[in-house]
Design a protein around this motif. Sequence first.
Motif, PDB file in Angstrom:
ATOM      1  N   ASP A 139      -4.935   5.890 -14.058  1.00  0.00           N
ATOM      2  CA  ASP A 139      -5.062   5.147 -12.828  1.00  0.00           C
ATOM      3  C   ASP A 139      -5.398   3.679 -13.017  1.00  0.00           C
ATOM      4  O   ASP A 139      -4.570   2.880 -13.356  1.00  0.00           O
ATOM      5  CB  ASP A 139      -6.097   5.806 -11.934  1.00  0.00           C
ATOM      6  CG  ASP A 139      -5.439   6.581 -10.819  1.00  0.00           C
ATOM      7  OD1 ASP A 139      -4.703   5.957 -10.071  1.00  0.00           O
ATOM      8  OD2 ASP A 139      -5.639   7.778 -10.723  1.00  0.00           O
ATOM      9  N   PRO A 152      -5.704  15.366 -11.772  1.00  0.00           N
ATOM     10  CA  PRO A 152      -6.072  16.303 -10.694  1.00  0.00           C
ATOM     11  C   PRO A 152      -6.452  15.537  -9.428  1.00  0.00           C
ATOM     12  O   PRO A 152      -7.316  14.659  -9.453  1.00  0.00           O
ATOM     13  CB  PRO A 152      -7.276  17.054 -11.276  1.00  0.00           C
ATOM     14  CG  PRO A 152      -7.102  16.949 -12.757  1.00  0.00           C
ATOM     15  CD  PRO A 152      -6.491  15.603 -12.996  1.00  0.00           C
ATOM     16  N   GLY A 153      -5.775  15.847  -8.335  1.00  0.00           N
ATOM     17  CA  GLY A 153      -6.054  15.175  -7.069  1.00  0.00           C
ATOM     18  C   GLY A 153      -5.471  13.777  -6.973  1.00  0.00           C
ATOM     19  O   GLY A 153      -5.665  13.095  -5.963  1.00  0.00           O
ATOM     20  N   GLY A 154      -4.751  13.337  -7.999  1.00  0.00           N
ATOM     21  CA  GLY A 154      -4.195  11.985  -7.975  1.00  0.00           C
ATOM     22  C   GLY A 154      -3.028  11.883  -7.010  1.00  0.00           C
ATOM     23  O   GLY A 154      -2.060  12.638  -7.124  1.00  0.00           O
ATOM     24  N   GLU A 155      -3.106  10.948  -6.074  1.00  0.00           N
ATOM     25  CA  GLU A 155      -2.041  10.809  -5.077  1.00  0.00           C
ATOM     26  C   GLU A 155      -0.728  10.370  -5.709  1.00  0.00           C
ATOM     27  O   GLU A 155       0.318  10.982  -5.481  1.00  0.00           O
ATOM     28  CB  GLU A 155      -2.448   9.776  -4.015  1.00  0.00           C
ATOM     29  CG  GLU A 155      -3.605  10.197  -3.134  1.00  0.00           C
ATOM     30  CD  GLU A 155      -3.966   9.090  -2.169  1.00  0.00           C
ATOM     31  OE1 GLU A 155      -4.234   9.419  -1.004  1.00  0.00           O
ATOM     32  OE2 GLU A 155      -3.985   7.909  -2.569  1.00  0.00           O
ATOM     33  N   GLY A 193       0.293  12.638  -8.808  1.00  0.00           N
ATOM     34  CA  GLY A 193       0.697  13.936  -8.260  1.00  0.00           C
ATOM     35  C   GLY A 193       2.090  13.888  -7.666  1.00  0.00           C
ATOM     36  O   GLY A 193       2.890  14.823  -7.847  1.00  0.00           O
ATOM     37  N   HIS A 209      -0.820  13.752 -15.315  1.00  0.00           N
ATOM     38  CA  HIS A 209      -0.962  14.367 -13.995  1.00  0.00           C
ATOM     39  C   HIS A 209      -2.453  14.496 -13.718  1.00  0.00           C
ATOM     40  O   HIS A 209      -3.109  15.426 -14.171  1.00  0.00           O
ATOM     41  CB  HIS A 209      -0.282  15.730 -13.969  1.00  0.00           C
ATOM     42  CG  HIS A 209      -0.178  16.301 -12.599  1.00  0.00           C
ATOM     43  ND1 HIS A 209       0.485  17.475 -12.318  1.00  0.00           N
ATOM     44  CD2 HIS A 209      -0.647  15.860 -11.391  1.00  0.00           C
ATOM     45  CE1 HIS A 209       0.417  17.731 -11.023  1.00  0.00           C
ATOM     46  NE2 HIS A 209      -0.272  16.763 -10.446  1.00  0.00           N
TER      47      HIS A 209
END
Length: 259
Positions: free
Chosen positions: A3, A105-108, A111, A103
Motif C-alpha cells: 500500500d 487482506p481487506g485491501g480495497e 483486492g 493481495h
Amino acid sequence: MTDTVTTDTISPGVPATRFAVPGRIAVNHRAAVEWQTATLTEIRRETPHAATFRLAVPRWAGHLPGQHLMLRLTAHDGYVAQRHYSVASAPDDSGHIELTLDHVPGGEVSGWFHTVARPGDTVEVRGPLSGFFAWPGDRPALLLGAGSGVVPLMSMVRHHRARGLTVPLRMLVSARSPEELIYARELDAETTPVFTRSAPAGVPVGRMTAAHVAPLVAEQPAGGWETYVCGSNGFAEHASRLLVEAGQPVERIRIERFG
C-alpha cells in the motif's frame, strides 16, 4: 509493492544521470500531476498471494528503476480509492509498465486487482513519482528488500540486465518461504534469498543478520555502495541498522517503507 509508499521523478528513456549524495532526481511536474488512463493487458501469478499486472499506458512519461506511481480506482457510485505502487518493470519504450501487488487482506485496491480485474479493464495512473529512491544505473547498488519490498528493487535488477550494465549490483531479499519469494524464477547470481519461516534443505531459516549484510558492505566497489532498502517499517529499521553497523555511511542509505 503493497500500500503506502514513503520517500520521493523524471521522464522517459532517461539518460544516465549523475547525482550527488544523498541525491534527488528532479520531478517531471507534468507527469507527476496529470492523470491518464491505463489498460490492463496481462496478469501473471508470482506467488500464492502476489501477482504482476501489466498495464498499457500510451502516454507514460518513462521512469527510472525505483520510482512509483499513484493509481486511482473509481467505483460506479463515484467512490474513489488511491494507492501508491512501485513500478516493477525496467524502463523501456514498449508503452507498458508492470506492477506487482500483494493481495492485502481487506485491501480495497489490491483486492480489486486480485479478485475482479481482467485484461481490458482500465484504471487511472499518474507518475512516475519519487526522485529520491530512483537508481539511474550509474553507481554500485546494494539492494535489501523483504516481501513485496523487492518490487522496486527488481526494477533495478531488470534495468541492470537489460542495459548490460557492468556497475556492481547485489541484492539481499527476505521472504517467509521459497513459495512466497516474489520473482523466484528470475533471480540469479546477483541475489541472495533469506527465508524466515521455511527454507530448502540445508538453507538456514531466520531473519536477515549481520552475517548476510556485513560481507557485502565490506566488498566496497570503487566509489562505494549506494544502498536501497525497501520493506515494512520493521524491516526498514532492522536492515538499515545492519547496514550502519557494517560501516555503510548513513547518507548513502535510501529507504522506502510501506505499511
